[in-house]
Design a protein around this motif. Structure first.
Motif, PDB file in Angstrom:
ATOM      1  N   GLY A 123       9.275  30.437  19.546  1.00 20.37           N
ATOM      2  CA  GLY A 123       8.868  31.360  20.616  1.00 20.37           C
ATOM      3  C   GLY A 123       8.311  30.632  21.818  1.00 20.37           C
ATOM      4  O   GLY A 123       8.581  31.003  22.969  1.00 20.37           O
ATOM      5  N   LEU A 124       7.517  29.585  21.573  1.00 23.78           N
ATOM      6  CA  LEU A 124       6.936  28.810  22.667  1.00 23.78           C
ATOM      7  C   LEU A 124       8.021  28.154  23.514  1.00 23.78           C
ATOM      8  O   LEU A 124       7.982  28.221  24.757  1.00 23.78           O
ATOM      9  CB  LEU A 124       5.999  27.739  22.098  1.00 23.78           C
ATOM     10  N   LEU A 125       8.992  27.540  22.873  1.00 25.67           N
ATOM     11  CA  LEU A 125      10.058  26.852  23.604  1.00 25.67           C
ATOM     12  C   LEU A 125      10.896  27.839  24.415  1.00 25.67           C
ATOM     13  O   LEU A 125      11.313  27.527  25.535  1.00 25.67           O
ATOM     14  CB  LEU A 125      10.955  26.082  22.625  1.00 25.67           C
ATOM     15  N   ALA A 126      11.114  29.030  23.847  1.00 29.11           N
ATOM     16  CA  ALA A 126      11.897  30.041  24.562  1.00 29.11           C
ATOM     17  C   ALA A 126      11.120  30.618  25.738  1.00 29.11           C
ATOM     18  O   ALA A 126      11.674  30.834  26.822  1.00 29.11           O
ATOM     19  CB  ALA A 126      12.295  31.152  23.597  1.00 29.11           C
ATOM     20  N   ALA A 127       9.827  30.843  25.553  1.00 28.29           N
ATOM     21  CA  ALA A 127       9.018  31.468  26.599  1.00 28.29           C
ATOM     22  C   ALA A 127       8.663  30.504  27.717  1.00 28.29           C
ATOM     23  O   ALA A 127       8.624  30.883  28.887  1.00 28.29           O
ATOM     24  CB  ALA A 127       7.734  32.036  25.988  1.00 28.29           C
ATOM     25  N   ASP A 128       8.393  29.263  27.374  1.00 28.99           N
ATOM     26  CA  ASP A 128       7.956  28.293  28.377  1.00 28.99           C
ATOM     27  C   ASP A 128       9.143  27.683  29.116  1.00 28.99           C
ATOM     28  O   ASP A 128       9.172  27.648  30.343  1.00 28.99           O
ATOM     29  CB  ASP A 128       7.121  27.194  27.713  1.00 28.99           C
ATOM     30  N   GLY A 129      10.102  27.185  28.379  1.00 28.65           N
ATOM     31  CA  GLY A 129      11.312  26.641  28.997  1.00 28.65           C
ATOM     32  C   GLY A 129      11.160  25.279  29.628  1.00 28.65           C
ATOM     33  O   GLY A 129      12.127  24.733  30.174  1.00 28.65           O
ATOM     34  N   ASN A 130       9.968  24.686  29.568  1.00 29.95           N
ATOM     35  CA  ASN A 130       9.767  23.391  30.210  1.00 29.95           C
ATOM     36  C   ASN A 130       9.049  22.419  29.282  1.00 29.95           C
ATOM     37  O   ASN A 130       8.310  21.539  29.732  1.00 29.95           O
ATOM     38  CB  ASN A 130       8.968  23.556  31.504  1.00 29.95           C
ATOM     39  N   ILE A 131       9.293  22.597  27.963  1.00 32.57           N
ATOM     40  CA  ILE A 131       8.669  21.728  26.958  1.00 32.57           C
ATOM     41  C   ILE A 131       9.753  20.950  26.205  1.00 32.57           C
ATOM     42  O   ILE A 131      10.717  21.525  25.708  1.00 32.57           O
ATOM     43  CB  ILE A 131       7.827  22.546  25.958  1.00 32.57           C
ATOM     44  N   ARG A 132       9.573  19.663  26.154  1.00 34.27           N
ATOM     45  CA  ARG A 132      10.425  18.771  25.352  1.00 34.27           C
ATOM     46  C   ARG A 132       9.832  18.718  23.949  1.00 34.27           C
ATOM     47  O   ARG A 132       8.638  18.478  23.783  1.00 34.27           O
ATOM     48  CB  ARG A 132      10.441  17.383  25.996  1.00 34.27           C
ATOM     49  N   PHE A 133      10.657  18.953  22.922  1.00 36.32           N
ATOM     50  CA  PHE A 133      10.160  19.084  21.559  1.00 36.32           C
ATOM     51  C   PHE A 133      10.765  18.018  20.657  1.00 36.32           C
ATOM     52  O   PHE A 133      11.986  17.825  20.631  1.00 36.32           O
ATOM     53  CB  PHE A 133      10.490  20.476  21.017  1.00 36.32           C
ATOM     54  N   ILE A 134       9.896  17.314  19.911  1.00 37.86           N
ATOM     55  CA  ILE A 134      10.331  16.238  19.020  1.00 37.86           C
ATOM     56  C   ILE A 134       9.857  16.541  17.604  1.00 37.86           C
ATOM     57  O   ILE A 134       8.692  16.889  17.395  1.00 37.86           O
ATOM     58  CB  ILE A 134       9.766  14.870  19.469  1.00 37.86           C
ATOM     59  N   ILE A 135      10.757  16.393  16.631  1.00 34.77           N
ATOM     60  CA  ILE A 135      10.417  16.615  15.225  1.00 34.77           C
ATOM     61  C   ILE A 135      10.250  15.268  14.519  1.00 34.77           C
ATOM     62  O   ILE A 135      11.130  14.410  14.593  1.00 34.77           O
ATOM     63  CB  ILE A 135      11.500  17.436  14.505  1.00 34.77           C
ATOM     64  N   LYS A 136       9.123  15.111  13.839  1.00 37.10           N
ATOM     65  CA  LYS A 136       8.875  13.936  13.009  1.00 37.10           C
ATOM     66  C   LYS A 136       8.873  14.371  11.545  1.00 37.10           C
ATOM     67  O   LYS A 136       7.999  15.122  11.108  1.00 37.10           O
ATOM     68  CB  LYS A 136       7.516  13.304  13.347  1.00 37.10           C
ATOM     69  N   GLU A 137       9.886  13.928  10.799  1.00 35.57           N
ATOM     70  CA  GLU A 137       9.921  14.206   9.363  1.00 35.57           C
ATOM     71  C   GLU A 137       8.754  13.471   8.709  1.00 35.57           C
ATOM     72  O   GLU A 137       8.658  12.247   8.772  1.00 35.57           O
ATOM     73  CB  GLU A 137      11.247  13.717   8.774  1.00 35.57           C
ATOM     74  N   PHE A 138       7.863  14.238   8.055  1.00 37.60           N
ATOM     75  CA  PHE A 138       6.630  13.659   7.519  1.00 37.60           C
ATOM     76  C   PHE A 138       6.352  14.238   6.128  1.00 37.60           C
ATOM     77  O   PHE A 138       5.409  14.997   5.929  1.00 37.60           O
ATOM     78  CB  PHE A 138       5.470  13.954   8.481  1.00 37.60           C
ATOM     79  N   PRO A 139       7.190  13.895   5.151  1.00 39.80           N
ATOM     80  CA  PRO A 139       7.034  14.467   3.803  1.00 39.80           C
ATOM     81  C   PRO A 139       5.821  13.895   3.076  1.00 39.80           C
ATOM     82  O   PRO A 139       5.750  12.695   2.805  1.00 39.80           O
ATOM     83  CB  PRO A 139       8.333  14.063   3.104  1.00 39.80           C
ATOM     84  N   ILE A 140       4.857  14.771   2.734  1.00 42.45           N
ATOM     85  CA  ILE A 140       3.645  14.318   2.057  1.00 42.45           C
ATOM     86  C   ILE A 140       3.276  15.202   0.866  1.00 42.45           C
ATOM     87  O   ILE A 140       2.252  14.963   0.223  1.00 42.45           O
ATOM     88  CB  ILE A 140       2.449  14.266   3.034  1.00 42.45           C
ATOM     89  N   LEU A 141       4.109  16.195   0.563  1.00 39.52           N
ATOM     90  CA  LEU A 141       3.755  17.163  -0.470  1.00 39.52           C
ATOM     91  C   LEU A 141       4.598  17.024  -1.733  1.00 39.52           C
ATOM     92  O   LEU A 141       4.937  18.007  -2.382  1.00 39.52           O
ATOM     93  CB  LEU A 141       3.858  18.587   0.089  1.00 39.52           C
TER      94      LEU A 141
END
Length: 254
Positions: A123-141
Motif C-alpha cells: 500500500g505504501l509503494l502504491a500510495a507514495d510512488g516515489n519510494i525505492r524498495f529493497i528486499i533482504k532475505e533474512f531467514p532467522i526462524l
C-alpha cells in the motif's frame, strides 16, 4: 526502574543541596556530618513525596536522551553500511527505482509480522510512488525459513527479478510445508522451471547471498524481523502503512 531512579535521586540530592539555606560555596558534601546527611536525605525524601512528578519528568528526559542516542547510533550504522544496504546487486529492487527515498526490509517468510507488513508495504509503494524498495532475505526462524529463502533466491538467479517477485509474493501467503516438494509444486503452479530452481537452492551462490545478509544484519544489530532501513533511519519492528508514510514525509523535510 530502581536502577534508573538511582542516578535520578543522586542528581536530585546534589541539586537540593544548593537550594538549602547555607551558601553553595560553603557546602562540602564530603565533610557533612552524619546528622547533616540524615537531614539532607529527609529533605530529599520529603520533596520527592510532595512532588513525585519530578521523578517522572526526569525519567522522560532520560528516555528522550537515550532515544536520541540510539537514533544517532543507528544513523551511523546506516552510513557505514550504505553500500551493502542500498547497492547490493544480489538484492531485489522494486517500487520506484528512481525514487527519492529508499526503504530496505530484512524479512523472514515464516515471520507473522513480516506477513502482516506485506500489505502495508504494498500500500505504501502504491500510495507514495516515489519510494525505492529493497528486499533482504533474512531467514532467522529455523530450517523452513532458510529453505524458503534459498528457494526465492534461487528463483531470482535462475529466472530473474520478475520471477523472484512472483515467488516472494506467493511465499508471503504460502500455507504449505516449506520443503523441496512444496516448492516444486509452487513453482509448477507459477509456471516456473521447478527442476532448475530446486537444483540451485543449495548452490554456493545462494549460500553466499544469505551469509552476506546475515553478516550485514549482525553489523546493523538486527535481531528480529521485520526490520527496516528508511533513508538514514532504522525502523526496528512492524509499522503500519500510515506510520511509515509519516516517517517518509518527515525524512523528506529534513
Amino acid at each position: 526502574m530502581i536502577l534508573m531512579l538511582r542516578p535520578i535521586l543522586s542528581a536530585a540530592s546534589f541539586s537540593l543541596c544548593f537550594a538549602l539555606a547555607q551558601p553553595a560555596s560553603a557546602l562540602d558534601l564530603e565533610r557533612l556530618s552524619e546528622t547533616d546527611r540524615a537531614l539532607l536525605r529527609a529533605e530529599i525524601r520529603a520533596y520527592l513525596l510532595e512532588n513525585p512528578e519530578v521523578i517522572m519528568e526526569a525519567v522522560a528526559v532520560l528516555e528522550q536522551r537515550e532515544a536520541q542516542g540510539q537514533a544517532q547510533a543507528d544513523s551511523d550504522l546506516v552510513k557505514v553500511n550504505a553500500e551493502a544496504l542500498f547497492n547490493d546487486p544480489n538484492s531485489w529492487v522494486g517500487g520506484n527505482p528512481e525514487g527519492d527515498l529508499t526503504l530496505v526490509e530484512f524479512m523472514d517468510y515464516r515471520c507473522g509480522y513480516c506477513r502482516r507488513a506485506f500489505d502495508d508495504i504494498k500500500g505504501l509503494l502504491a500510495a507514495d510512488g516515489n519510494i525505492r524498495f529493497i528486499i533482504k532475505e533474512f531467514p532467522i526462524l529455523g530450517e523452513e525459513s532458510l529453505l524458503a529463502s534459498r528457494f526465492a533466491i534461487a528463483t531470482r538467479q535462475v529466472a530473474g527479478d520478475e520471477a523472484y517477485k512472483t515467488v516472494h509474493d506467493a511465499l508471503m501467503s504460502y500455507s504449505g510445508t516449506m520443503n523441496e516438494t512444496g516448492f516444486t509444486r509452487l513453482a509448477d503452479t507459477l509456471g516456473l522451471d521447478a527442476t532448475k530452481i530446486v537444483a540451485e537452492m543449495n548452490s554456493d551462490a545462494v549460500t553466499q547471498v544469505i551469509a552476506a545478509n546475515h553478516a550485514l544484519g549482525q553489523r546493523m544489530k538486527i535481531t528480529g524481523t521485520p526490520s527496516f532501513v528508511m533513508g538514514d533511519q532504522m525502523l526496528r519492528g512492524y509499522l503500519p502503512q500510515d506510520a511509515m508514510q509519516e516517517i517518509a514525509n518527515e525524512i523528506r523535510t529534513q
